[in-house]
Design a protein around this motif. Structure first.
Motif: not given
Length: 304
Positions: A119-120, A227-230, A244-245, A266-267
């Motif tokens: 997720l960016a 799924v990760v947030t980057g 990366f979270l 996540s955002v």
């Protein structure tokens, strides 16, 4: 700048020139232009302040205005840095990525035979994140051509230069994302863009419901992807740190509203790294529940 250039060619020409500038100089230019955007661009200023009023209601007038100015400075820097991310020598861009936090989350997923969905959000410089991901992993992302057609080859070449595969924002593109995940590769999704009606659900984003895309649960259910947030967090004038979270666990829910709530949470966690680096001038709350319900007074509930 040559006077006979069209708008698109002029922008491309400017990015080419800025690609040779050091980041310190780009940040100084952004620090000069950003306050001008705040003062003279009513649309950017008003939308930023409206969003910040929802997200951080505890900030008083001067504090909110200060954060808005900082945000527009960072957004200006992102636009000026596109030449660096897309056109500067690859070794130079890599050298400006000063740290990568959480890479093990991607490596371990692939070792387990799982693809990775990144997720960016529009935080920091997401084109630097694309550069790093496509430099180190097989990477696929959706791409929609820009409104200025002449910029299409510039943007496409910049995003693809390290090996990224760009696919269209249609069912054929979704099929390509599924295939990439089943090959245990990485894909990128923009989690904070408002989708068209019929492609999302309302879920809380900070203190207000936002219409949020439902593509993610469909991909997760069919692929078991992690799924990760980057994000690429800017260190002004110096470079970037990649973070990366772990995504909020609700993203794995089969319920679309729960999954969308996890995406937005996540955002929010990524924004907490440095709220000034988020692109608050985007109209994230354009759609409202009352419009979906076809209420005749739905405009009264709009933020913008």
């Amino acid at each position: 700048m040559p006077l006979n250039l069209s708008r698109g060619r002029a922008i491309g020409w400017l990015w080419q020139r800025l690609a040779h500038w050091p980041l310190t100089r780009i940040w100084r230019l952004a620090s000069f232009i950003g306050p001008l955007v705040y003062r003279f661009s009513r649309r950017e200023r008003d939308v930023t302040l409206a969003n910040l009023g929802v997200v951080y209601p505890q900030l008083n007038g001067p504090q909110g205005a200060q954060l808005a100015r900082q945000s527009l400075r960072h957004s200006t820097a992102t636009m000026l840095e596109l030449g660096h991310a897309w056109m500067a020598p690859a070794a130079q861009v890599e050298a400006h990525i000063l740290a990568v936090h959480g890479r093990d989350k991607l490596d371990s997923a692939r070792e387990e035979g799982r693809g990775v969905i990144v997720l960016a959000p529009h935080f920091g410089n997401w084109e630097v994140l694309n550069f790093w991901l496509s430099s180190h992993f097989p990477f696929t992302a959706m791409y929609e051509p820009p409104k200025i057609a002449e910029l299409d080859p510039v943007i496409r070449q910049g995003r693809e230069r390290m090996g990224a595969l760009l696919v269209p924002t249609n069912p054929r593109g979704v099929a390509a994302l599924l295939k990439a995940l089943k090959r245990c590769e990485a894909i990128g999704i923009l989690p904070d863009q408002e989708p068209d009606w019929g492609s999302g659900v309302f879920a809380p984003f900070f203190q207000r419901d936002a219409y949020t895309a439902t593509l993610l649960p469909k991909l997760v259910m069919r692929t078991r992807a992690r799924v990760v947030t980057g994000v690429a967090r800017r260190l002004p004038g110096k470079g970037f740190e990649i973070h990366f979270l772990d995504a909020d666990e609700r993203v794995y829910s089969e319920d679309e509203v729960q999954s969308a709530t996890g995406v937005n949470a996540s955002v929010e966690a990524a924004i907490a790294l440095d709220p000034a680096q988020y692109q608050w001038e985007y109209k994230r709350y354009r759609k409202v529940v009352e419009e979906q319900q076809k209420r005749p007074d739905f405009r009264d509930f709009r933020l913008y």
